[in-house]
Design an enzyme around this catalytic site. Sequence first.
Site: not given
Length: 320
Positions: A42, A109-110, A266, A294
Site C-alpha cells: 500500500g 512493495s510499500w 515490475d 510487481h
Amino acid sequence: MYRTEPVESYYTGWLDRPHGHRLYLEQSGNPNGIPVLMCHGGPGGGSSPFQRTLFDPQQYRIVLFDQRGCGQSTPFACISHNTTAELIGDIEAIRQLLGIEQWVVAGGSWGSTLALAYAQQYPERCLGLILRGIFLGRPEDIDWLYRPGGGASQLFPDYYADFFAPVAALKGLDILVAYQQLLQHPDAAIQLQAAKAWSLWEARVATLLPNTAMRDGALEPESALPLARIENHYFLHHCFLRPNQLLEDVAQVKHLPCYIVHGRYDSVCKMENAWSLHQTWPDSVLTIVSNAGHSASETGISRALYDASLLLARRLGDPC
C-alpha cells in the site's frame, strides 16, 4: 513443500494504540518456529490469507497485521496519526505483545519500505529480511508511478488516461494534490469515485499479464478507499522519510541476511530500486523473476519468496 492454500491462523487478536487506532493481528504456522512479521503493501493494502503461503508453516511462526486504517484495523481509511514512525512503533508494540525477542521482517512493495525502515531503527530485533518489489520511497519512485511523464504513464498511456480523468478539471494542481482534494472531499461518493480510479490504475499495472480478479477487487469500496486515501497521504509527505533514507541507512542492517525478490517487468516499482538496494547491500541475495511484474500473486514471485524463506531458515538453523 510449497502450498498454494493458506494454513489456518491459530491466533487472532487486536492491539489498541494511541489516538484511537486499533490493529488487527494474527498468527499461523508453527508456534515454536522462526517468528516472521509480514508487512503488507500500500500503504493501506491490508493483509490477506495468501501471505501465509509465502513461508514454510512448519518452520515459521507467521505474524500478519493490518496497518493503521486498513484491512480490519480501525478507524477505517483513517489518515490521522498515520505515519511511518507510528507504524514502526506499532510493529515494536506487536513484537512486545507477542513476547518475541527477535524475528524475520518481510514485506512487499510499500511493505518492503516499512520492513527496511523498521529494521534500520531496530536492527537488534531482526534476524533477517525477505523483501519483494522494492519501493524506496524516494521522490523519483513516486513520480514513476503517479505523475505525468513518469515511466509507468508512458508504458500504459491508455490506463493512465483513465487514472488522470477524475482530476483533469483541477487544472494547475499537482496530480497528488488534486487527488487529495477528491479523496478527502466531504461527499463520500466523490471520495469513492476517485478511490476506485486510483486503485484500478495500480491493479492494471501490477501484473505482467492482465489479472481480472485483481482488477475487480480493486473496485471494492472496502479495499479501494483505504488504499487510495492512505497512499495519497503518505506520498504527499514523501513517505515520512528523509530523501534517500533507506539506502543511506543500509549500514545499520548490513550484517543481517537479506533476500530480495523483484519482477523483471515490475511497472509499479521499477527494478532499479532492487538493483540499487542490492548494490548498496552487496551481501544481499537478489532474485530477478524473469516472467513477472510487481504482484506477489504472480507464480514466479510467490515461489521465489517461499524459496527465500527456506534459504533463510537454513541459515538461521532449526528453531525447533
